[in-house]
Design an enzyme around this catalytic site. Structure first.
Site, short mmCIF file in Angstrom:
data_model
loop_
_atom_site.label_atom_id
_atom_site.label_comp_id
_atom_site.label_asym_id
_atom_site.label_seq_id
_atom_site.Cartn_x
_atom_site.Cartn_y
_atom_site.Cartn_z
N GLY A 117 1.56 -0.16 4.90
CA GLY A 117 2.35 0.24 3.73
C GLY A 117 2.81 1.68 3.81
CD GLU A 151 2.29 -0.81 -0.57
OE1 GLU A 151 1.18 -0.41 -0.91
OE2 GLU A 151 2.67 -0.83 0.61
CG HIS A 181 -4.30 -6.88 1.99
ND1 HIS A 181 -3.30 -7.81 1.89
CD2 HIS A 181 -3.70 -5.66 1.91
CE1 HIS A 181 -2.13 -7.19 1.77
NE2 HIS A 181 -2.35 -5.88 1.78
NE ARG A 185 -3.82 -4.31 -1.97
CZ ARG A 185 -3.71 -3.40 -1.01
NH1 ARG A 185 -4.78 -2.90 -0.45
NH2 ARG A 185 -2.53 -3.00 -0.62
CG HIS A 235 -7.23 -4.18 3.28
ND1 HIS A 235 -6.62 -4.15 4.51
CD2 HIS A 235 -6.54 -3.31 2.50
CE1 HIS A 235 -5.59 -3.31 4.47
NE2 HIS A 235 -5.54 -2.76 3.26
NE ARG A 266 -7.46 0.92 -0.85
CZ ARG A 266 -6.38 0.71 -0.11
NH1 ARG A 266 -5.47 1.65 0.03
NH2 ARG A 266 -6.21 -0.42 0.53
C1 SIN Z 1 -0.43 -2.99 2.66
O1 SIN Z 1 0.48 -2.50 3.30
O2 SIN Z 1 -0.34 -4.03 2.03
C2 SIN Z 1 -1.76 -2.29 2.68
C3 SIN Z 1 -1.64 -0.98 2.07
C4 SIN Z 1 -2.97 -0.51 1.61
O3 SIN Z 1 -3.96 -1.22 1.77
O4 SIN Z 1 -3.02 0.56 1.00
#
Ligand code: SIN
Length: 522
Positions: free
Chosen positions: A49, A115, A234, A280, A339, A374
């Protein structure tokens, strides 16, 4: 056991926090303990990301902090969120000066991705989905040209030397030989920046060496651990049978990609008003439920991105290609994978652990920024901010040193215990019983398995470090009788009312809980 006394600050780990701190400490001599060649093996280099920062004129650090606190499900420390988000912009500018080729628009502004759970597009990116590797490449170039930084490649830290609650050094081994003799580096200060715990799980997006060893070694030395039970899964790791599982970045959903199941039905709209861009933990649980129901969840980029996915997200396209998936035509099978560890070694706002002489930054730390969930792309940002804080703190604490001899470590051969099967069993247990959805029976079972594995294979320091962290995660999850953020208890589905409490535990507490759990099962 061999000892070497050095004037160098020893930095354990070679990811973003470690290298940034080493550069900020320059010209003070440091030694970086890097199990792999620089750039390989660190989670930072795999981040797709980017770095979250309020760079848009309509955005603000206050809004970023607010989103961070909200996503964290009641356990983020607001002052830490303010501190980290306030400075985010400066770090992007600093990384730019250091040579990171961030994506720029025609007017020179930073291209920003969207995001989940961010109120603005605020993720600064590089070549679409290559932020981690490109930032690391720029820093590695700087590290290589900085004479004060010695990188001990092929060396792994396995323990801390402690005397009267003061860390006095780091025990290291040959990274390629589990059983090589240990050498202790006696150092004026130690900075732990060696990553999290994702690889303790069988299904993970983390590099193979990131298995909670650094948190475990600090816990075994007596450091206080915070929020160990909060492990982030994730939602969209690619479910293609690879270990580690390749990531399909959340930025794809920011571009409009949707989640469907094998019947072609979208399932996130019924779950949350923000659908695919829900926090998330919410998306991870929804995908997990589809996996459990045999509905084969998939990420569908076809309509939103079509062929463009290949140019905009080259890493994802590469992972797809090697698994015979054409994302312009085929939806990508996904599953939640461990993750990021929100918990870790408890630190104060100066980056100091509970033991003197020990600083921590990055995923190994628990600063209070992430709470129980997070916010995407806050991980790299936190590593940068606290690397700087730790470097400043170390420089203020130690007398100045202009130069130091190079460390020359030689490892004698030792017995090399093969722990592959034990590690596999540990990882399976963590995924089965300490995963996305937990309950008392599973957590109790996991603690028993961890104890048995440790009893059988306790001759290996690295494995003991893994078991320490696994124990802390499972014990923390057992005693937190509520569901909060990424910690979901099917037997305690409600979130306790009122402000959430951060958990704090020594390894000795976790071992008592483990012993109790084992008694219950006998
Ligand atoms: C992602 O790109 O989905 C992961 C980014 C992150 O975990 O901060």
């Amino acid at each position: 056991m061999t000892e070497i006394t050095t004037d160098r600050v020893v930095i354990v780990g070679a990811g973003l926090g470690a290298l940034y701190a080493a550069l900020k400490l320059a010209p003070r001599p440091v030694a970086v303990i890097s199990p792999d060649p620089l750039g390989e093996g660190a989670s930072s280099a795999w981040a797709q990301g980017g770095v979250a920062a309020a760079m848009d004129s309509a955005d603000s650090p206050e809004s970023h902090a607010e989103d961070t606190v909200k996503a964290g499900a009641g356990t983020v420390v607001p002052d830490v969120a303010d501190l980290v988000t306030r400075e985010a912009r400066d770090y992007i500018l600093d990384l730019t000066t250091m040579g990171t080729p961030f994506d720029r628009s025609e007017d020179g502004g930073y291209v920003l991705s969207r995001e989940a759970a961010h109120s603005f597009a605020r993720v600064v990116r590089v070549k679409g989905d290559q932020a981690g590797s490109e930032i690391m490449a720029a820093l590695i170039d700087r590290v290589r040209e900085t004479p004060s930084i010695q990188v001990l490649e092929g060396t792994i830290a396995v323990g801390l030397a402690v005397s009267d609650w003061q860390v006095t050094g780091v025990a290291v081994q040959d990274a390629s030989e589990d059983g090589s003799q240990t050498v202790t580096l006696r150092a004026p200060a130690v900075l732990l920046a060696g990553g999290g715990s994702g690889g303790l799980y069988a299904l993970t997006t983390n590099p193979p060496r990131i298995r909670g060893q650094v948190i475990g070694m600090a816990a075994r030395a007596g450091a206080l651990i915070a929020d160990a039970e909060f492990v982030q899964f994730h939602p969209t790791a690619m479910d293609v049978g690879e270990d580690p599982a390749p990531l399909a970045t959340e930025a794809l959903r920011g571009e409009g990609a949707v989640l469907i199941n094998k019947h072609g039905a979208r399932f996130m709209q019924a779950m949350h008003p923000d659908a695919e861009l829900a926090p998330r933990d919410v998306v991870a649980r929804a995908i997990f439920a589809e996996v459990q129901a045999g509905n084969r969840p998939m990420l569908d980029t076809r309509t939103a991105l079509g062929e463009r996915v290949k140019d905009l997200f080259p890493s994802v396209a590469r992972y797809c290609a090697r698994n015979n998936i054409d994302p312009a035509r085929d939806p990508i099978p996904v599953a939640p994978a461990a993750h990021y560890h929100m918990g870790g070694i408890a630190t104060d706002t100066e980056g100091r652990a509970s033991l003197s002489g020990l600083w921590v930054c990055g995923e190994a730390s628990s600063t209070g920024l992430h709470g129980a969930n997070r916010l995407a792309s806050n991980g790299l940002l936190e590593a940068l901010v606290y690397a700087r804080i730790c470097a400043d703190g170390i420089a203020d604490t130690l007398p100045p040193v202009a130069d130091a001899d190079l460390i020359e470590v030689q490892f004698a051969d030792g017995k090399s215990p093969n722990k592959a099967k034990a590690v596999e069993d540990l990882r399976k247990t963590m995924t089965q019983d300490v995963g996305v959805v937990r309950d008392r029976a599973g957590l109790t079972r996991a603690l028993q398995v961890i104890e048995a594995l440790e009893a059988e294979h306790g001759d290996c320091q690295q494995f003991r470090n893994m078991c320490a962290t696994a124990t802390l995660i499972a014990a923390g999850a057992l005693v937190r009788e509520e569901s909060r953020g990424a910690h979901e208890r099917s037997d305690f589905p409600e979130t306790t009312q009122g402000p959430g409490k951060r958990s704090r535990m020594y390894l000795s507490d976790a071992l008592t809980i483990r012993a109790q759990a084992c008694k219950e099962l006998t």
